[in-house]
Design an enzyme around this catalytic site. Structure first.
Site, PDB file in Angstrom:
ATOM      1  N   ARG A 226       0.898  -1.356   0.044  1.00  0.00           N
ATOM      2  CA  ARG A 226       0.061   0.158  -0.040  1.00  0.00           C
ATOM      3  C   ARG A 226       1.069   1.173   0.019  1.00  0.00           C
ATOM      4  O   ARG A 226       2.050   1.283   0.675  1.00  0.00           O
ATOM      5  CB  ARG A 226      -0.703  -0.103   1.380  1.00  0.00           C
ATOM      6  CG  ARG A 226      -2.108  -1.028   1.114  1.00  0.00           C
ATOM      7  CD  ARG A 226      -2.880  -0.470   0.330  1.00  0.00           C
ATOM      8  NE  ARG A 226      -4.235  -1.325   0.085  1.00  0.00           N
ATOM      9  CZ  ARG A 226      -4.308  -2.263  -0.790  1.00  0.00           C
ATOM     10  NH1 ARG A 226      -3.513  -2.596  -1.582  1.00  0.00           N
ATOM     11  NH2 ARG A 226      -5.508  -3.302  -0.568  1.00  0.00           N
TER      12      ARG A 226
ATOM     13  N   HIS B  94      -0.182   0.270  -9.644  1.00  0.00           N
ATOM     14  CA  HIS B  94      -1.075  -0.642  -8.775  1.00  0.00           C
ATOM     15  C   HIS B  94      -1.392  -1.809  -9.525  1.00  0.00           C
ATOM     16  O   HIS B  94      -2.898  -1.993  -9.599  1.00  0.00           O
ATOM     17  CB  HIS B  94      -2.211   0.271  -8.202  1.00  0.00           C
ATOM     18  CG  HIS B  94      -2.605  -0.301  -7.086  1.00  0.00           C
ATOM     19  ND1 HIS B  94      -3.066   0.227  -5.796  1.00  0.00           N
ATOM     20  CD2 HIS B  94      -2.876  -1.828  -6.723  1.00  0.00           C
ATOM     21  CE1 HIS B  94      -3.561  -0.791  -4.622  1.00  0.00           C
ATOM     22  NE2 HIS B  94      -3.506  -1.826  -5.347  1.00  0.00           N
TER      23      HIS B  94
HETATM   24  P1  NDP Z   1      -1.864 -11.419   5.257  1.00  0.00           P
HETATM   25  O1  NDP Z   1      -2.997 -10.720   6.419  1.00  0.00           O
HETATM   26  O2  NDP Z   1      -2.027 -12.827   5.047  1.00  0.00           O
HETATM   27  O3  NDP Z   1      -0.606 -11.154   5.802  1.00  0.00           O
HETATM   28  C1  NDP Z   1      -0.173 -10.016   6.635  1.00  0.00           C
HETATM   29  C2  NDP Z   1       1.179 -10.334   7.057  1.00  0.00           C
HETATM   30  O4  NDP Z   1       1.844  -9.178   7.751  1.00  0.00           O
HETATM   31  C3  NDP Z   1       1.450 -11.429   8.188  1.00  0.00           C
HETATM   32  O5  NDP Z   1       2.514 -12.129   8.319  1.00  0.00           O
HETATM   33  C4  NDP Z   1       1.211 -10.340   9.547  1.00  0.00           C
HETATM   34  O6  NDP Z   1       2.070 -11.037  10.704  1.00  0.00           O
HETATM   35  C5  NDP Z   1       2.326  -9.354   8.886  1.00  0.00           C
HETATM   36  N1  NDP Z   1       2.008  -8.137   9.745  1.00  0.00           N
HETATM   37  C6  NDP Z   1       0.974  -7.269  10.052  1.00  0.00           C
HETATM   38  N2  NDP Z   1       1.065  -6.517  10.915  1.00  0.00           N
HETATM   39  C7  NDP Z   1       2.583  -6.209  11.267  1.00  0.00           C
HETATM   40  C8  NDP Z   1       3.464  -5.509  11.999  1.00  0.00           C
HETATM   41  N3  NDP Z   1       2.766  -4.703  12.745  1.00  0.00           N
HETATM   42  N4  NDP Z   1       4.595  -5.917  12.216  1.00  0.00           N
HETATM   43  C9  NDP Z   1       5.024  -7.028  11.428  1.00  0.00           C
HETATM   44  N5  NDP Z   1       4.356  -7.697  10.588  1.00  0.00           N
HETATM   45  C10 NDP Z   1       2.996  -7.508  10.403  1.00  0.00           C
HETATM   46  O7  NDP Z   1      -1.942 -10.413   3.877  1.00  0.00           O
HETATM   47  P2  NDP Z   1      -1.602 -10.934   2.468  1.00  0.00           P
HETATM   48  O8  NDP Z   1      -0.365 -11.577   2.493  1.00  0.00           O
HETATM   49  O9  NDP Z   1      -3.049 -11.477   1.993  1.00  0.00           O
HETATM   50  O10 NDP Z   1      -1.603  -9.333   1.891  1.00  0.00           O
HETATM   51  C11 NDP Z   1      -0.419  -8.487   2.244  1.00  0.00           C
HETATM   52  C12 NDP Z   1      -0.940  -7.189   1.634  1.00  0.00           C
HETATM   53  O11 NDP Z   1      -0.825  -6.929   0.237  1.00  0.00           O
HETATM   54  C13 NDP Z   1      -2.648  -6.741   1.750  1.00  0.00           C
HETATM   55  O12 NDP Z   1      -3.047  -6.260   2.918  1.00  0.00           O
HETATM   56  C14 NDP Z   1      -2.563  -5.606   0.613  1.00  0.00           C
HETATM   57  O13 NDP Z   1      -2.573  -4.393   1.317  1.00  0.00           O
HETATM   58  C15 NDP Z   1      -1.528  -5.688  -0.416  1.00  0.00           C
HETATM   59  N6  NDP Z   1      -1.762  -6.151  -1.777  1.00  0.00           N
HETATM   60  C16 NDP Z   1      -1.522  -5.366  -2.741  1.00  0.00           C
HETATM   61  C17 NDP Z   1      -1.739  -5.975  -3.773  1.00  0.00           C
HETATM   62  C18 NDP Z   1      -1.423  -4.907  -5.389  1.00  0.00           C
HETATM   63  O14 NDP Z   1      -1.864  -5.186  -6.370  1.00  0.00           O
HETATM   64  N7  NDP Z   1      -0.298  -4.063  -5.219  1.00  0.00           N
HETATM   65  C19 NDP Z   1      -2.780  -6.926  -4.309  1.00  0.00           C
HETATM   66  C20 NDP Z   1      -3.032  -7.607  -3.184  1.00  0.00           C
HETATM   67  C21 NDP Z   1      -2.672  -7.377  -1.751  1.00  0.00           C
HETATM   68  P3  NDP Z   1       1.667 -12.218  11.418  1.00  0.00           P
HETATM   69  O15 NDP Z   1       1.745 -13.318  10.465  1.00  0.00           O
HETATM   70  O16 NDP Z   1       2.324 -12.452  12.500  1.00  0.00           O
HETATM   71  O17 NDP Z   1      -0.012 -12.141  11.621  1.00  0.00           O
HETATM   72  C1  OXD Z   2      -5.885  -5.811  -3.150  1.00  0.00           C
HETATM   73  C2  OXD Z   2      -5.170  -4.854  -4.132  1.00  0.00           C
HETATM   74  O1  OXD Z   2      -5.679  -5.402  -1.939  1.00  0.00           O
HETATM   75  O2  OXD Z   2      -5.646  -4.819  -5.335  1.00  0.00           O
HETATM   76  O3  OXD Z   2      -6.388  -6.805  -3.444  1.00  0.00           O
HETATM   77  O4  OXD Z   2      -4.683  -3.941  -3.897  1.00  0.00           O
END
Ligand code: NDP
Ligand code: OXD
Length: 312
Positions: free
Chosen positions: A227, A275
């Site tokens: 993001r 994006h």
């Molecule tokens: P998940 O919820 O599966 O994973 C999130 C990870 O981040 C977990 O390992 C979590 O830790 C870790 N985390 C959260 N908060 C913290 C913190 N404060 N400190 C350290 N680690 C932290 O998310 P996804 O993998 O499914 O997706 C990640 C992001 O990718 C989405 O939120 C979205 O914003 C972005 N995205 C972007 C896209 C694009 O096209 N650019 C498309 C799709 C997604 P823990 O395992 O300990 O809970």
């Molecule tokens: C998502 C994205 O969060 O497309 O899926 O950014």
């Protein structure tokens, strides 16, 4: 009844696909005439302010996006559980982006591109993949998929997450206490974190200055596919200018679309995509959410429910 409330995507096409997949279950769009009290599920992307008004019998909010940061800030978000998109196709697309950017920077694309433009024959041998450490912030669905695809390429891998993770061939770091140690051995930093109050602005000057400096000749690299709120763009501009960073790949921005007067556009070692790292595919999305809706109506629990307290 399922209501679709989508902005910036082809809602008509998704509605048609859902109607076919769920028939005879009723599916309506935001512009159709319906009784809000009949809506049990709403499928949303960038919902408008009135999206949830009158939906008093809602069983779940289904999010087209994997990231729910914007949805959680909706001023009239109802109390119903939120199910986010978790899908192998989405993970594959994100890993495609991550692998492309990592390998490009590992092989010093910026340097050789500049040499070519200058007609300069300058032999420099990049380190082997095993001598290059990729540090992934966020070891959730997307982070885990990314390491599973980078591992066979031979990269040295480390991860940083909120809670400790143990994955084969990945050195795990967790929490604020281990953040500096994680950065200190990282050459290419990949951000796959959710945007929460804790992670906002995490890609800043202080973070960049802590990355390992003596491995990649051009300097350490950041890749942000999560993001725009994670990054301080003024810090990225400054760090690319003074060599704190060797290069950056950015798919997301503080303001989207990225304003045409942003200095990021003109920085040679800043690689911008609009994006598009990973899109929620219509066919996979309809399959995933239809299954969830049918199962939930049959009494099964909802999967991949967002923890509102954690913010992801
Ligand atoms: P998940 O919820 O599966 O994973 C999130 C990870 O981040 C977990 O390992 C979590 O830790 C870790 N985390 C959260 N908060 C913290 C913190 N404060 N400190 C350290 N680690 C932290 O998310 P996804 O993998 O499914 O997706 C990640 C992001 O990718 C989405 O939120 C979205 O914003 C972005 N995205 C972007 C896209 C694009 O096209 N650019 C498309 C799709 C997604 P823990 O395992 O300990 O809970
Ligand atoms: C998502 C994205 O969060 O497309 O899926 O950014």
């Amino acid at each position: 009844m399922l209501l679709l409330h989508l902005s910036d995507v082809d809602e008509a096409s998704w509605a048609k696909a859902f109607a076919e997949a769920l028939a005879p279950y009723p599916v309506v769009r935001q512009t159709d005439t319906f009784d809000p009290g009949d809506i049990r599920y709403i499928f949303v992307w960038k919902p408008k302010a009135d999206a949830f008004d009158g939906l008093d019998n809602l069983k779940a909010v289904l999010s087209l996006g994997a990231g729910v940061d914007a949805l959680l800030k909706h001023p009239r978000l109802p109390d119903a559980p939120i199910v986010r998109f978790v899908d192998a196709d989405l993970s594959q697309r994100m890993s495609d982006y991550v692998v492309a950017q990592v390998t490009m920077h590992h092989r010093q694309f910026t340097r050789f591109q500049a040499d070519q433009k200058a007609h300069r024959w300058s032999q420099y041998y990049p380190p082997a993949a095993g001598e290059t450490t990729v540090g992934i912030m966020g070891m959730g669905v997307l982070g885990q998929d990314a390491v599973s695809r980078l591992r066979p390429l031979g990269f040295d891998l480390r991860s940083w997450s909120r809670t400790p993770k143990q994955m084969d061939g990945v050195e795990g770091f967790a929490g604020d206490a281990q953040f500096e140690a994680f950065l200190a051995g990282t050459d290419i930093l990949v951000n796959l974190l959710p945007l929460t109050p804790e992670t906002t602005g995490i890609l800043n000057r202080d973070t960049f200055a802590r990355l390992r400096r003596d491995r990649l000749a051009g300097g350490p690299v950041i890749i942000n596919a999560a993001r725009g709120g994670h990054q301080k763009e003024a810090d990225i501009v400054a760090a690319l200018a003074d060599g704190t960073l060797g290069a950056a790949s950015l798919d997301v921005f503080e303001v989207e679309p990225l304003p045409s007067d942003s200095p990021l556009w003109d920085i040679e070692n800043c690689y911008i995509t609009p994006h598009i790292a990973a899109i929620s595919d219509e066919q996979s999305g309809v399959r995933y959410f239809s299954r969830i809706l049918i199962d939930h109506e049959a009494g099964k629990p909802l999967p991949n429910v967002v923890d509102r307290q954690r913010g992801y």
